[in-house]
Design an enzyme around this catalytic site. Structure first.
Site, PDB file in Angstrom:
ATOM      1  N   GLY B  69       0.456  20.809  14.781  1.00 36.45           N
ATOM      2  CA  GLY B  69       1.355  21.882  14.362  1.00 36.45           C
ATOM      3  C   GLY B  69       2.027  21.537  13.042  1.00 36.45           C
ATOM      4  N   THR B  70       2.380  20.268  12.890  1.00 38.87           N
ATOM      5  CA  THR B  70       2.984  19.814  11.633  1.00 38.87           C
ATOM      6  C   THR B  70       2.039  20.065  10.470  1.00 38.87           C
ATOM      7  OG1 THR B  70       4.254  18.132  12.808  1.00 38.87           O
ATOM      8  CG2 THR B  70       3.935  17.793  10.449  1.00 38.87           C
ATOM      9  N   GLN B 177       7.094  27.472  19.303  1.00 35.68           N
ATOM     10  CA  GLN B 177       7.774  27.549  20.601  1.00 35.68           C
ATOM     11  C   GLN B 177       7.415  28.799  21.380  1.00 35.68           C
ATOM     12  OE1 GLN B 177       9.395  25.192  22.084  1.00 35.68           O
ATOM     13  NE2 GLN B 177       9.358  23.777  20.347  1.00 35.68           N
ATOM     14  N   SER B 198       1.123  24.969  17.687  1.00 36.52           N
ATOM     15  CA  SER B 198       0.829  23.586  18.069  1.00 36.52           C
ATOM     16  C   SER B 198       0.414  23.550  19.527  1.00 36.52           C
ATOM     17  CB  SER B 198       2.094  22.750  17.860  1.00 36.52           C
ATOM     18  OG  SER B 198       1.894  21.447  18.336  1.00 36.52           O
ATOM     19  N   ALA B 199      -0.803  23.043  19.800  1.00 41.05           N
ATOM     20  CA  ALA B 199      -1.371  23.162  21.146  1.00 41.05           C
ATOM     21  C   ALA B 199      -0.611  22.377  22.206  1.00 41.05           C
ATOM     22  CB  ALA B 199      -2.838  22.726  21.122  1.00 41.05           C
ATOM     23  N   HIS B 200      -0.073  21.207  21.856  1.00 45.30           N
ATOM     24  CA  HIS B 200       0.547  20.399  22.915  1.00 45.30           C
ATOM     25  C   HIS B 200       1.874  20.991  23.371  1.00 45.30           C
ATOM     26  CE1 HIS B 200       3.727  18.029  20.760  1.00 45.30           C
ATOM     27  NE2 HIS B 200       3.050  18.487  19.748  1.00 45.30           N
ATOM     28  N   CYS B 324      24.081  10.477  17.759  1.00 49.20           N
ATOM     29  CA  CYS B 324      23.763   9.119  18.213  1.00 49.20           C
ATOM     30  C   CYS B 324      22.313   9.001  18.675  1.00 49.20           C
ATOM     31  CB  CYS B 324      24.703   8.698  19.328  1.00 49.20           C
ATOM     32  SG  CYS B 324      24.868   9.949  20.606  1.00 49.20           S
TER      33      CYS B 324
END
Lengths: 471, 471
Positions: B69-70, B177, B198-200, B324
């Site tokens: 996807g990136t 998403q 993005s497939a995952h 954090c």
């Protein structure tokens, strides 16, 4: 079916299949997360990196997994050039690198960089001296493959790496064809700076490449920032595939010496038998200093595409560097750089485990398939050869063959048929606009003991190739 | 274990596992080859492309598979910008895009382009009017996510797409998403120009992204040339993973309406119960116009990292946008853009099939885990609270709290404890050099009905945040 195109891709190694299945259950989460699914994925990724680094001969923190061998090469070249931008914008590559390297070089040139190509000899081998000559003060990076993917010739990586190291120029080694075979095909201990590989060439899954960058090598990753893989390879890590890739690399390496020796004898059979069984065939590439599983030969008067289809029908999957099998209708850049015959070109690359009987069957089938293609084309010695389209010319060559618009191997066939009609000592010209003719007419002359006089632009378009009959 | 981080990655869908295993046997060869293994691979790739295109709502020849996807976002942004370079170098993005888009934007800016960020409201939603305002004559590309990955808010994609289309500006939609949820989360029929996924994220394997580029959209692929995937995604196609990705997209889509409705009621439970069960907790993001499976909340006086670890020990895997938990020690850019509390931040995103009982167990466990973290930090209402490090100041605020060097949530805890010691109507300043304080001190004031006066550089370093006690 016998699949003889391992240099293109090999089926998944059984060890990889097993590792992939296990890692699909354990390695699907984001390894950057602190919860247990993430930690489990991170452990798998770390272990795979250690295994792959050991096989490559680098430290785990020097190795990044990329999304393909192509990505490793593209990012390796661009990253090393950007990291060394202050040193200069010169890139040195051999003329027989994989197209992924040549495309990266073209992109560098388009962006204002300079690219120097180092030629090869007729065996496809670069000379370290030629590399030494072109390494300049502004050379930012040199690239050399470990072994050629089309003809199998091993390159003098260690010598070129030493030369580069002495001049402070990083060397990127494209080890795509060699990683499966280990030190024997990899010049173990060579002082490379960067190294790239591709998992589906060694029995790992597609979608995994690797890029090693030695500590101390200046590297600036191209493109948008991303925290994955030390910032060198963007995108969510493909951990199941990475685990499978590392497992299969270990597995093939464990068998590399024995299996390499076995395949070497099968390839030797092909190297010896093809010229014996097939008239007018030439085996190309280094006969000794080569990959164990790969051999390439070319056959005069044969259309490469028809030959591939004929072999496919006979149950053999091979590839070809002939112009007719390329979308650009250009012969393979490797064969062009070597200056060898490109028509009727066949690359055989045996996957590990290939039975010797399959190779014998290939040798039994090949002569008939070649003969059939030649017959269809009316090649010399074939059946139903039409009369050549020759006519006398008032000046210059005794005969001019007009083969304009005809594709490889027709111009060479017309030449072969017509040369018998000119007196010994006289010349003949072939007019051709086919890219393969530039390579194949001189190669034909060499093979047939005729004199290649030269080429010049033809007034009718294309090029006039002139040949003198010597015998 | 209950894995509640579907927005990060989900395990492989059973249909994907099955498809992957079958395609590993059939789809390992090079689909560009003419022999039968290659033709078989090509058939699988073509069928997967058709299935994915149908799910995306585009033509098969408009869709390329990328390595992640990136990569789809990086290449989509760079390719569209390069294709429209003559129109201008302006890029418009929302402030709450995925970091892959913001990194691509930063790279564009570093290369001399301009980037305009469109802000969001407190629910994380962009306003179409704000997009309209910044679309200029030199805008080459606009980017908008279909839904926010951290808070679940759906964006007005169709409206923004219409605005862009009217002005002739291509819109790239980051649908990462939403693809699993189909039209309801995707503004079906929106006139987007490019779309990435993005497939995952939908139950496909890692290593597969998709990039759709509508016919007629100018696009110039970045980086070195490569003939694969219409020249838009370099590298050997990962066909088994692509087949699995397409199969799982169809499978999750078939269940999307029913499963979405079921998860929506579970998320509604969390949205209602968390503020009731956990004191000083705030649920963020749009309560209605949102992804069905995702909810984000923040808890005052809580260290996000400790909260993640506590939940992990209790068997829940969630993520957080607290400073954090970030390597940069910055709160998530999404929470910053929304101007909401970032401390003790938790994102719950339920994978398909999450049992309702797991959500009930989460609600049963959460209050105790939060209380434990608060007690360890000496938060107001917790046990063993140390005396605040307050001192009277001769001028200006009645009390100055020195929290320099202390990390989130300590500055807010110190503020909360000290404010009781100043008279109603008086002011108090907190000195802090923690990035989260900029967000969390104003957010705390809003939640507790106190007045946030403002911030100014402190002579002692860091920033002085001034608060007036109202009650």
């Amino acid at each position: 079916m016998s699949y003889f195109d391992a240099a293109s891709s090999v089926p998944l190694h059984p060890v990889a299949t097993q590792a992939l299945h296990a890692a699909l259950d354990e390695g699907w989460a984001d390894p950057a997360r602190v919860y247990r699914e993430g930690r489990r994925a991170r452990l798998l990724l770390d272990a795979a990196r250690e295994a792959a680094a050991e096989a490559v001969g680098c430290r785990p923190d020097e190795l990044s997994f990329t999304s393909s061998g192509t990505a490793a090469l593209h990012r390796g070249v661009a990253g090393a050039l950007a990291g060394r931008r202050r040193a200069g914008r010169g890139l040195v590559v051999s003329a027989v690198e994989h197209s992924a390297v040549l495309h990266a070089a073209a992109a560098h040139e388009a962006a204002g960089g300079t690219v120097t190509e180092v030629g090869v000899d007729r065996l496809g081998r670069v000379s370290p001296a030629a590399y030494a000559q072109v390494l300049g003060a502004d050379t930012a990076l040199a690239v050399l493959q470990s072994a050629n993917h089309e003809v199998g010739t091993l390159q003098p990586v260690a010598e070129v790496a030493d030369l580069c190291a002495d001049r402070g120029v990083p060397l990127l080694v494209d080890a795509a064809q060699s990683l499966a075979w280990g030190p024997a095909a990899l010049d173990a201990g060579a002082r490379w700076s960067l190294l790239a590989g591709s998992a589906h060439k060694w029995g790992g899954p597609a979608g995994v490449g690797l890029l090693a960058v030695r500590k101390g090598v200046r590297f600036a990753a191209p493109g948008p920032a991303d925290e994955r893989e030390s910032g060198r390879a963007p995108g969510f890590e493909n951990i199941p595939a990475i685990v499978a890739a590392a497992a299969s690399l270990r597995a093939v390496r464990a068998q590399a010496a024995a299996e390499g020796a076995r395949l070497r004898t099968l390839v030797d059979r092909i190297r010896t038998e093809v010229p014996r069984l097939v008239p007018d065939a030439e085996v190309v590439g280094d006969p000794e200093h080569r990959l164990p599983h790969l051999v390439t030969f070319s056959c005069l008067y044969v259309d490469g595409e028809a030959l591939l289809h004929g072999l496919d029908r006979a149950g053999f999957s091979v590839s070809s560097g002939s112009s007719c099998t390329s979308s650009t209708l250009m012969p393979s850049h490797v064969l062009r750089a070597m200056g060898v015959l490109s028509e009727g070109n066949v690359r055989v690359s045996l996957p590990p485990g290939t039975p010797g009987a399959d190779v014998e069957r290939f040798l039994a089938v090949l002569p008939g398939v070649v003969a059939e293609v030649r017959a269809q084309l009316g090649a010399p010695g074939g059946e139903s050869a039409p009369a050549p389209a020759a006519r006398a010319a008032p000046e210059g060559p005794a005969v001019v063959i007009d083969a304009l618009g005809r594709r490889c191997p027709v111009p060479v066939i017309e030449l072969a048929k017509a040369l018998g009609g000119v007196p010994v000592g006289a010349t003949l010209s072939v007019l051709s606009d086919d890219e393969a003719a530039k390579l194949d007419i001189p190669a034909w002359c060499g093979m047939r003991g005729q004199e290649y006089v030269g080429a010049q632009p033809s007034a009718k378009g294309g090029t006039a190739f002139t040949v003198r009959r010597l015998s």
